[in-house]
Design an enzyme around this catalytic site. Sequence first.
Site, mmCIF file in Angstrom:
data_model
loop_
_atom_site.group_PDB
_atom_site.id
_atom_site.type_symbol
_atom_site.label_atom_id
_atom_site.label_comp_id
_atom_site.label_asym_id
_atom_site.label_seq_id
_atom_site.Cartn_x
_atom_site.Cartn_y
_atom_site.Cartn_z
ATOM 1 N N GLU A 93 0.841 -1.203 0.000
ATOM 2 C CA GLU A 93 0.000 0.000 0.000
ATOM 3 C C GLU A 93 0.876 1.253 0.000
ATOM 4 O O GLU A 93 1.901 1.295 0.684
ATOM 5 C CB GLU A 93 -0.890 -0.014 1.256
ATOM 6 C CG GLU A 93 -1.831 1.160 1.368
ATOM 7 C CD GLU A 93 -2.811 1.023 2.543
ATOM 8 O OE1 GLU A 93 -3.256 -0.104 2.852
ATOM 9 O OE2 GLU A 93 -3.111 2.059 3.158
ATOM 10 N N ASP A 107 0.259 5.446 0.533
ATOM 11 C CA ASP A 107 -0.794 6.357 0.995
ATOM 12 C C ASP A 107 -0.395 7.820 0.949
ATOM 13 O O ASP A 107 0.702 8.171 1.390
ATOM 14 C CB ASP A 107 -1.093 6.119 2.491
ATOM 15 C CG ASP A 107 -1.632 4.762 2.799
ATOM 16 O OD1 ASP A 107 -2.417 4.243 2.011
ATOM 17 O OD2 ASP A 107 -1.259 4.217 3.864
ATOM 18 N N GLU A 126 -2.413 10.700 2.954
ATOM 19 C CA GLU A 126 -3.563 10.980 3.818
ATOM 20 C C GLU A 126 -3.494 12.449 4.230
ATOM 21 O O GLU A 126 -2.496 12.877 4.823
ATOM 22 C CB GLU A 126 -3.539 10.085 5.056
ATOM 23 C CG GLU A 126 -3.793 8.626 4.700
ATOM 24 C CD GLU A 126 -3.782 7.702 5.905
ATOM 25 O OE1 GLU A 126 -4.644 6.815 5.970
ATOM 26 O OE2 GLU A 126 -2.908 7.858 6.787
ATOM 27 N N GLN A 132 0.119 13.112 5.458
ATOM 28 C CA GLN A 132 0.824 11.935 5.971
ATOM 29 C C GLN A 132 0.984 10.932 4.834
ATOM 30 O O GLN A 132 0.034 10.644 4.129
ATOM 31 C CB GLN A 132 0.028 11.320 7.119
ATOM 32 C CG GLN A 132 0.601 10.002 7.614
ATOM 33 C CD GLN A 132 0.012 9.594 8.959
ATOM 34 O OE1 GLN A 132 0.215 10.252 9.967
ATOM 35 N NE2 GLN A 132 -0.722 8.496 8.965
ATOM 36 N N THR A 133 2.197 10.423 4.663
ATOM 37 C CA THR A 133 2.420 9.372 3.671
ATOM 38 C C THR A 133 2.876 8.114 4.383
ATOM 39 O O THR A 133 3.426 8.166 5.486
ATOM 40 C CB THR A 133 3.482 9.785 2.628
ATOM 41 O OG1 THR A 133 4.685 10.153 3.306
ATOM 42 C CG2 THR A 133 2.993 10.956 1.788
ATOM 43 N N ASN A 134 2.627 6.975 3.745
ATOM 44 C CA ASN A 134 3.025 5.704 4.337
ATOM 45 C C ASN A 134 3.303 4.698 3.224
ATOM 46 O O ASN A 134 2.778 4.839 2.109
ATOM 47 C CB ASN A 134 1.931 5.186 5.267
ATOM 48 C CG ASN A 134 2.452 4.234 6.345
ATOM 49 O OD1 ASN A 134 3.602 3.800 6.319
ATOM 50 N ND2 ASN A 134 1.590 3.891 7.291
ATOM 51 N N ASN A 136 3.789 1.188 9.157
ATOM 52 C CA ASN A 136 4.509 1.927 10.208
ATOM 53 C C ASN A 136 5.659 2.740 9.636
ATOM 54 O O ASN A 136 6.726 2.825 10.233
ATOM 55 C CB ASN A 136 5.052 0.979 11.286
ATOM 56 C CG ASN A 136 3.936 0.261 12.008
ATOM 57 O OD1 ASN A 136 2.895 0.861 12.285
ATOM 58 N ND2 ASN A 136 4.132 -1.010 12.297
ATOM 59 N N GLU A 194 5.380 6.138 8.553
ATOM 60 C CA GLU A 194 4.766 7.439 8.336
ATOM 61 C C GLU A 194 5.789 8.563 8.225
ATOM 62 O O GLU A 194 6.764 8.608 8.962
ATOM 63 C CB GLU A 194 3.820 7.789 9.494
ATOM 64 C CG GLU A 194 2.603 6.899 9.614
ATOM 65 C CD GLU A 194 2.851 5.625 10.420
ATOM 66 O OE1 GLU A 194 4.006 5.391 10.846
ATOM 67 O OE2 GLU A 194 1.889 4.863 10.615
ATOM 68 N N ASP A 244 -10.264 10.218 16.124
ATOM 69 C CA ASP A 244 -9.550 9.619 17.258
ATOM 70 C C ASP A 244 -8.040 9.847 17.166
ATOM 71 O O ASP A 244 -7.326 9.681 18.146
ATOM 72 C CB ASP A 244 -9.865 8.118 17.368
ATOM 73 C CG ASP A 244 -9.608 7.368 16.073
ATOM 74 O OD1 ASP A 244 -9.701 7.970 14.985
ATOM 75 O OD2 ASP A 244 -9.297 6.166 16.148
ATOM 76 N N TRP A 245 -7.499 10.252 15.976
ATOM 77 C CA TRP A 245 -6.046 10.450 15.880
ATOM 78 C C TRP A 245 -5.598 11.593 14.969
ATOM 79 O O TRP A 245 -4.491 12.113 15.138
ATOM 80 C CB TRP A 245 -5.357 9.173 15.401
ATOM 81 C CG TRP A 245 -5.757 8.725 14.011
ATOM 82 C CD1 TRP A 245 -6.801 7.898 13.699
ATOM 83 C CD2 TRP A 245 -5.138 9.082 12.759
ATOM 84 N NE1 TRP A 245 -6.881 7.725 12.340
ATOM 85 C CE2 TRP A 245 -5.874 8.434 11.734
ATOM 86 C CE3 TRP A 245 -4.056 9.885 12.394
ATOM 87 C CZ2 TRP A 245 -5.559 8.560 10.374
ATOM 88 C CZ3 TRP A 245 -3.736 10.005 11.038
ATOM 89 C CH2 TRP A 245 -4.483 9.350 10.048
ATOM 90 N N ARG A 261 9.809 5.547 19.270
ATOM 91 C CA ARG A 261 8.926 4.532 18.729
ATOM 92 C C ARG A 261 9.701 3.293 18.281
ATOM 93 O O ARG A 261 9.216 2.170 18.417
ATOM 94 C CB ARG A 261 8.193 5.163 17.550
ATOM 95 C CG ARG A 261 7.061 4.376 16.994
ATOM 96 C CD ARG A 261 6.344 5.261 15.972
ATOM 97 N NE ARG A 261 5.522 4.470 15.104
ATOM 98 C CZ ARG A 261 5.236 4.806 13.842
ATOM 99 N NH1 ARG A 261 5.725 5.918 13.335
ATOM 100 N NH2 ARG A 261 4.471 4.039 13.116
#
Length: 292
Positions: free
Chosen positions: A103, A105, A107, A120-122, A130, A132, A196-197, A282
Site C-alpha cells: 500500500e 498512501d 492521507e 501523511q504518507t506511508n 509503520n 509514516e 480519534d487520531w 517509537r
Amino acid sequence: MERPSASLEFIALAHLLSWALLLNSAICANFSELFQPYWAPDHIVTQGDLTALTLDNVSGCGFESKSKYLFGKASVEIKLVEGDSAGTVTAFYMSSDGDYHDELDFEFLGNLSGEPYLVQTNVYANGTGNREQRHSLWFDPTADFHTYSFFWNSHTILFLVDNIPIRMFQNKEKNGVAYPRNEAMRIRGSVWNADDWATQGGRIKTNWSHSPFVSKFGSFEINACELSPESNEVEAKANCGRLSRFWWNRPSLRKLNKHMRHQLRWVQARHLIYDYCKDTGRFSEVPRECAS
Ligand SMILES: *[C@@H]1O[C@H](CO)[C@@H](O)[C@H](O)[C@H]1NC(C)=O
Ligand SMILES: *[C@@H]1O[C@H](CO)[C@@H](O)[C@H](O)[C@H]1NC(C)=O
Ligand SMILES: *[C@@H]1O[C@H](CO)[C@@H](O)[C@H](O)[C@H]1NC(C)=O
Ligand SMILES: *[C@@H]1O[C@H](CO)[C@@H](O)[C@H](O)[C@H]1NC(C)=O
Ligand SMILES: *[C@@H]1O[C@H](CO)[C@@H](O)[C@H](O)[C@H]1NC(C)=O
C-alpha cells in the site's frame, strides 16, 4: 522484443523518455470508466470532470479503480475540505488485497479553520507499514486543486505534490526490507472520520455541525502497467517490472535526477514535520530501510 501474452495496457511514449516527459505525460479518462465506488456510493457525486466525496454524520465514502496496476504513475488533482476540516481525513492511495498487502498512501489530515493541513504518507510492503512521514504544504490545499502522484518502479517509489517529490522510498531488498513490487494495486480515494487520531493527535474532534465535509477529485491520470482480469497475473507482473518498452523501467528513472534531488532536499528542509526514521521513542532500532 518479447510481447506479453497477458493483456497489458501501456502507453507507448517509448523514445523521448526523461523525467521532463514523465512529468507531462497525460492519460485521461472519465471517472466512471476508471473507477467504481467501494463504500457509500450515495456519498460520491460525479459532475463533468469532478467527483465530490462527502463525509457526514451518516458515512464517509470511497472509490477504487476497476483495474489493478503495477508500476508507472498515477495522479489526481484534489481540492480538500474547506473551512473546519478537523477530524477528517481525505485519502488518495493504492493498495493490493490479501493478508500481506502492499500500500502507498497520501492521507490529508484536516484541521480547524485557518490551521494548516498536514499530509501523511506511508508505505506498506508485504503487510508491514509503520513508515509514516508528515509534511506541511507550501500552499493552502483547500483553496485550489493541486496534483498528487505516485510514481513507482521496481527500484524506487516517489510521492509527488505538483510534480515535486516530497518522499522517496528505495528498494532495499538486499538489506532484507520487503519492497512493494509483487502485488498489483488498485488506485483508491476516500473521505472518512478519523477524529480519534488525525488532528492534533486526536484532541480536536470532528464538529458535525460543520458537515457535510466535501473533498473534490478530478483530472485523473493513470500511466501505468494495467493488469486486466484476464491477465495471466504471474507473467504480467513479471513483465511490468522488466520490459524496457515500459517507460517506468528506464534506467534513468531508478534514481532522481539532479533537479529533483534539489527539490526533495528543499521539501525535507522546509516541510518535513515528522519522519518515522528519526522517531527513536517509537523504534529502539532505526528501521533498516532508513540507513542510507
Ligand atoms: C464517461 O464515460 C462513459 C462511458 O464511456 C459515458 O457513458 C459517460 O457519458 C462519460 N461521462 C462523462 C461525464 O463524460
Ligand atoms: C446528522 O445530521 C443531520 C443533519 O445535520 C441531523 O438532522 C441528524 O440529527 C444527525 N444525526 C445524528 C445521528 O447525529
Ligand atoms: C511476506 O511475509 C510473509 C510472512 O512474514 C513471508 O512468509 C513471505 O515470505 C513474505 N514475502 C515476501 C515476498 O517477502
Ligand atoms: C493543525 O494545526 C495545529 C496548530 O496550528 C498544528 O500544530 C497541527 O500540526 C495541524 N495539523 C494537524 C493534523 O494536527
Ligand atoms: C461546532 O461548531 C459550532 C458552529 O460553528 C460552534 O458553535 C460550536 O462551538 C462548535 N463545537 C465545538 C466543540 O467546537
